[in-house]
Scaffold this active site. Structure first.
Site, PDB file in Angstrom:
ATOM      1  N   ARG A  58      31.637 102.881  35.983  1.00  0.00           N
ATOM      2  CA  ARG A  58      32.036 102.676  34.581  1.00  0.00           C
ATOM      3  C   ARG A  58      31.144 101.679  33.863  1.00  0.00           C
ATOM      4  NH1 ARG A  58      36.641 103.749  37.437  1.00  0.00           N
ATOM      5  NH2 ARG A  58      36.930 101.571  37.999  1.00  0.00           N
ATOM      6  N   GLU A  95      38.886  94.467  45.300  1.00  0.00           N
ATOM      7  CA  GLU A  95      40.344  94.288  45.290  1.00  0.00           C
ATOM      8  C   GLU A  95      41.036  95.242  46.254  1.00  0.00           C
ATOM      9  OE1 GLU A  95      42.013  94.920  41.428  1.00  0.00           O
ATOM     10  OE2 GLU A  95      43.823  93.773  41.875  1.00  0.00           O
TER      11      GLU A  95
HETATM   12  P1  AMP Z   1      35.875  93.229  42.039  1.00  0.00           P
HETATM   13  O1  AMP Z   1      34.660  93.486  42.853  1.00  0.00           O
HETATM   14  O2  AMP Z   1      37.062  92.859  42.864  1.00  0.00           O
HETATM   15  O3  AMP Z   1      35.614  92.275  40.897  1.00  0.00           O
HETATM   16  O4  AMP Z   1      36.282  94.633  41.380  1.00  0.00           O
HETATM   17  C1  AMP Z   1      35.650  95.114  40.244  1.00  0.00           C
HETATM   18  C2  AMP Z   1      35.286  96.559  40.396  1.00  0.00           C
HETATM   19  O5  AMP Z   1      36.346  97.343  40.913  1.00  0.00           O
HETATM   20  C3  AMP Z   1      34.934  97.158  39.052  1.00  0.00           C
HETATM   21  O6  AMP Z   1      33.817  98.026  39.221  1.00  0.00           O
HETATM   22  C4  AMP Z   1      36.171  97.908  38.623  1.00  0.00           C
HETATM   23  O7  AMP Z   1      35.828  99.127  38.020  1.00  0.00           O
HETATM   24  C5  AMP Z   1      36.971  98.116  39.902  1.00  0.00           C
HETATM   25  N1  AMP Z   1      38.362  97.622  39.817  1.00  0.00           N
HETATM   26  C6  AMP Z   1      38.905  96.641  40.574  1.00  0.00           C
HETATM   27  N2  AMP Z   1      40.191  96.433  40.274  1.00  0.00           N
HETATM   28  C7  AMP Z   1      40.485  97.293  39.275  1.00  0.00           C
HETATM   29  C8  AMP Z   1      41.659  97.549  38.491  1.00  0.00           C
HETATM   30  N3  AMP Z   1      42.800  96.878  38.696  1.00  0.00           N
HETATM   31  N4  AMP Z   1      41.580  98.495  37.531  1.00  0.00           N
HETATM   32  C9  AMP Z   1      40.421  99.178  37.316  1.00  0.00           C
HETATM   33  N5  AMP Z   1      39.288  98.983  38.005  1.00  0.00           N
HETATM   34  C10 AMP Z   1      39.309  98.057  38.982  1.00  0.00           C
END
Ligand code: AMP
Length: 171
Positions: A58, A95
């Site tokens: 995205r 996450e």
């Molecule tokens: P992080 O590496 O934990 O910061 O996660 C960010 C990445 O995971 C991004 O590329 C987001 O598109 C996706 N992502 C993580 N958590 C969510 C969420 N609750 N809703 C949508 N996308 C998420």
């Protein structure tokens, strides 16, 4: 512009316990996308930028939009197995699990000023991996941009450079 009106919350996606923030309504709305673009450009305006790095997938929705507005190129930081040819790959945690991302080996980022873009900052693992891949190519990450930030996960603490986000969720 209330960007939260254009972000749909979907429980238990892609796994149970995750409240997924879906930007489909945002990208479907010209005014909302225009607002996001203008807001990002306002943050960038006083910097000299050589490249925008988009994060799979995205992040790509915003990276080429910004690169075009700035008159610079962009490059892709992609999930493992998606980029052809020689790549540099790093593992990272997010996450909901762990994953790997890659960058093309033949892109010249040496001493280039780079801004990374993604849709959402959660734990920061993804952008951190992007930072490391750029650093590996001797590029300089000025800062990162995300549309959404999940504040409680403290993702910015995981990053070496600053991150600016447009919409913050505190729950
Ligand atoms: P992080 O590496 O934990 O910061 O996660 C960010 C990445 O995971 C991004 O590329 C987001 O598109 C996706 N992502 C993580 N958590 C969510 C969420 N609750 N809703 C949508 N996308 C998420």
């Amino acid at each position: 512009m209330k960007l939260k009106d254009y972000i749909e919350e979907i429980p238990d996606f892609p796994v149970k316990g995750i409240l997924f923030k879906d930007i489909s309504p945002l990208i479907a709305n010209y005014q909302a996308m225009s607002y996001v673009k203008a807001s990002f450009l306002d943050i960038i305006k006083s910097y000299h930028v050589d490249y925008i790095g988009g994060i799979d997938a995205r992040g790509f929705l915003f990276s080429t939009l910004l690169a075009d507005a700035l008159g610079v190129g962009s490059f892709m930081i992609r999930k493992e197995g998606k980029l052809p040819g020689k790549v540099i790959t790093k593992e990272y945690s997010l996450e909901y699990g762990t994953s790997k991302m890659s960058i093309r080996q033949n892109i010249n980022l040496k001493n280039r000023n780079i801004i990374l873009v993604d849709d959402l900052l959660a734990t920061g693992g993804t952008l951190r991996c992007g930072e490391e891949l750029v650093n590996n190519k001797e590029g300089n990450v000025l800062f990162s941009l995300t549309v959404i930030e999940l504040v409680k996960l403290n993702g910015h603490k995981n990053l070496n450079s600053k991150v600016y986000s447009l919409v913050k969720y505190n729950d």
